[in-house]
Design an enzyme around this catalytic site. Structure first.
Site, PDB file in Angstrom:
ATOM      1  N   ARG A  49       0.844  -1.196   0.000  1.00  0.00           N
ATOM      2  CA  ARG A  49       0.000   0.000   0.000  1.00  0.00           C
ATOM      3  C   ARG A  49       0.876   1.242   0.000  1.00  0.00           C
ATOM      4  O   ARG A  49       2.086   1.180   0.230  1.00  0.00           O
ATOM      5  CB  ARG A  49      -0.913   0.009   1.234  1.00  0.00           C
ATOM      6  CG  ARG A  49      -0.144   0.111   2.539  1.00  0.00           C
ATOM      7  CD  ARG A  49      -1.040   0.463   3.716  1.00  0.00           C
ATOM      8  NE  ARG A  49      -0.331   0.360   4.981  1.00  0.00           N
ATOM      9  CZ  ARG A  49       0.534   1.239   5.456  1.00  0.00           C
ATOM     10  NH1 ARG A  49       0.866   2.303   4.745  1.00  0.00           N
ATOM     11  NH2 ARG A  49       1.110   1.059   6.635  1.00  0.00           N
ATOM     12  N   GLY A  50       0.262   2.383  -0.189  1.00  0.00           N
ATOM     13  CA  GLY A  50       0.961   3.640  -0.023  1.00  0.00           C
ATOM     14  C   GLY A  50       1.062   3.984   1.454  1.00  0.00           C
ATOM     15  O   GLY A  50       0.484   3.312   2.308  1.00  0.00           O
ATOM     16  N   GLY A  51       1.799   5.020   1.762  1.00  0.00           N
ATOM     17  CA  GLY A  51       1.880   5.498   3.127  1.00  0.00           C
ATOM     18  C   GLY A  51       3.069   4.964   3.895  1.00  0.00           C
ATOM     19  O   GLY A  51       3.891   4.217   3.380  1.00  0.00           O
ATOM     20  N   VAL A  53       4.285   3.950   8.223  1.00  0.00           N
ATOM     21  CA  VAL A  53       3.976   2.907   9.199  1.00  0.00           C
ATOM     22  C   VAL A  53       2.695   3.267   9.957  1.00  0.00           C
ATOM     23  O   VAL A  53       2.432   4.438  10.246  1.00  0.00           O
ATOM     24  CB  VAL A  53       5.135   2.697  10.203  1.00  0.00           C
ATOM     25  CG1 VAL A  53       5.425   3.951  11.021  1.00  0.00           C
ATOM     26  CG2 VAL A  53       4.861   1.518  11.127  1.00  0.00           C
ATOM     27  N   HIS A  56      -2.392  -1.507  13.523  1.00  0.00           N
ATOM     28  CA  HIS A  56      -3.753  -2.045  13.515  1.00  0.00           C
ATOM     29  C   HIS A  56      -3.881  -2.968  14.709  1.00  0.00           C
ATOM     30  O   HIS A  56      -2.936  -3.706  15.036  1.00  0.00           O
ATOM     31  CB  HIS A  56      -4.037  -2.835  12.237  1.00  0.00           C
ATOM     32  CG  HIS A  56      -3.970  -2.014  10.989  1.00  0.00           C
ATOM     33  ND1 HIS A  56      -4.742  -0.899  10.789  1.00  0.00           N
ATOM     34  CD2 HIS A  56      -3.220  -2.150   9.878  1.00  0.00           C
ATOM     35  CE1 HIS A  56      -4.471  -0.383   9.604  1.00  0.00           C
ATOM     36  NE2 HIS A  56      -3.537  -1.121   9.026  1.00  0.00           N
ATOM     37  N   LEU A 126      -5.425   6.196   6.176  1.00  0.00           N
ATOM     38  CA  LEU A 126      -5.662   5.597   4.869  1.00  0.00           C
ATOM     39  C   LEU A 126      -4.355   5.042   4.335  1.00  0.00           C
ATOM     40  O   LEU A 126      -3.301   5.644   4.511  1.00  0.00           O
ATOM     41  CB  LEU A 126      -6.155   6.642   3.862  1.00  0.00           C
ATOM     42  CG  LEU A 126      -7.617   7.024   3.902  1.00  0.00           C
ATOM     43  CD1 LEU A 126      -7.877   7.975   5.035  1.00  0.00           C
ATOM     44  CD2 LEU A 126      -8.020   7.659   2.593  1.00  0.00           C
ATOM     45  N   VAL A 140      -8.983   1.860   4.721  1.00  0.00           N
ATOM     46  CA  VAL A 140      -9.083   2.871   5.767  1.00  0.00           C
ATOM     47  C   VAL A 140      -9.235   2.190   7.123  1.00  0.00           C
ATOM     48  O   VAL A 140      -9.839   1.123   7.225  1.00  0.00           O
ATOM     49  CB  VAL A 140     -10.281   3.820   5.492  1.00  0.00           C
ATOM     50  CG1 VAL A 140     -11.608   3.076   5.461  1.00  0.00           C
ATOM     51  CG2 VAL A 140     -10.329   4.978   6.477  1.00  0.00           C
ATOM     52  N   CYS A 157       2.451   7.191  10.823  1.00  0.00           N
ATOM     53  CA  CYS A 157       2.428   7.755   9.468  1.00  0.00           C
ATOM     54  C   CYS A 157       3.693   8.554   9.161  1.00  0.00           C
ATOM     55  O   CYS A 157       3.693   9.422   8.294  1.00  0.00           O
ATOM     56  CB  CYS A 157       1.167   8.595   9.251  1.00  0.00           C
ATOM     57  SG  CYS A 157      -0.347   7.661   9.568  1.00  0.00           S
TER      58      CYS A 157
END
Length: 194
Positions: A49-51, A53, A56, A126, A140, A157
């Protein structure tokens, strides 16, 4: 998600996958592993994915959006920025239904608390993958009622000192399953997922 997306045809229905993860840190494609400060016993997983660290864990709504963006607006393709903004707006609208004000920050995808003692704290993140075909996956996450301590073991992030918060800390006492349905309903409304 990758297998589902790779096997899609023009007729494959769009899907939302609603999950609750055990404790895990995930790194986006361009993530700096140095932002994982002290993972303790929590696994660190590289994703596509993008982004940067993120964390969750239990008490967090995670919804993966497996959509074909070419279906959203046949005459004018939905671009990635509009897609991100639409997801963010769905989160803002969902929070508003519980009297919580969320806002965007330029250059920092996600939703942040707009007012009060927790102003500027991140409540939703996201991380997306958009294939050249226009098909998407990842999605998300929204912090509902969770142990926020693991966020302090990373630069969320990629931002040192970024505070994170959940809905419970902000005074909203709701079950995870109720919030999963509320956010999924708003995303389905936003993207007309049948």
């Amino acid at each position: 998600m990758r297998a589902f997306t790779a096997a899609r045809s023009a007729d494959t229905p769009d899907q939302l996958w609603i999950v609750e993860h055990p404790p895990v840190y995930t790194l986006g494609l361009g993530a700096d592993p140095g932002h994982v400060l002290a993972p303790h016993d929590i696994p660190v997983i590289q994703t596509d994915r993008g982004g940067e660290v993120t964390y969750h864990g239990p008490g967090q709504v995670v919804i993966y959006l497996l959509l074909d963006l070419r279906r959203r607006r046949p005459a004018a393709r939905l671009f990635v920025r509009e897609f991100v903004q639409s997801i963010e707006q769905a989160v803002i609208d969902t929070l508003a239904a519980y009297n919580l004000a969320g806002e965007r920050k330029p250059g920092a995808p996600g939703i942040y608390v707009a007012d009060g003692a927790w102003q500027g704290a991140k409540i939703a993140a996201l991380g997306l993958k958009v294939k050249a075909s226009g098909c998407t996956y990842h999605g998300v996450s929204l912090n509902v009622a969770m142990d926020l301590t693991p966020f302090s073991w990373i630069n969320p992030c990629g931002y040192e000192g970024l505070q994170t918060v959940d809905m419970k800390t902000l005074g909203v006492d709701i079950t995870l399953s109720e919030m999963q349905l509320a956010l999924a309903h708003q995303l389905m409304k936003t993207f007309t997922v049948n």
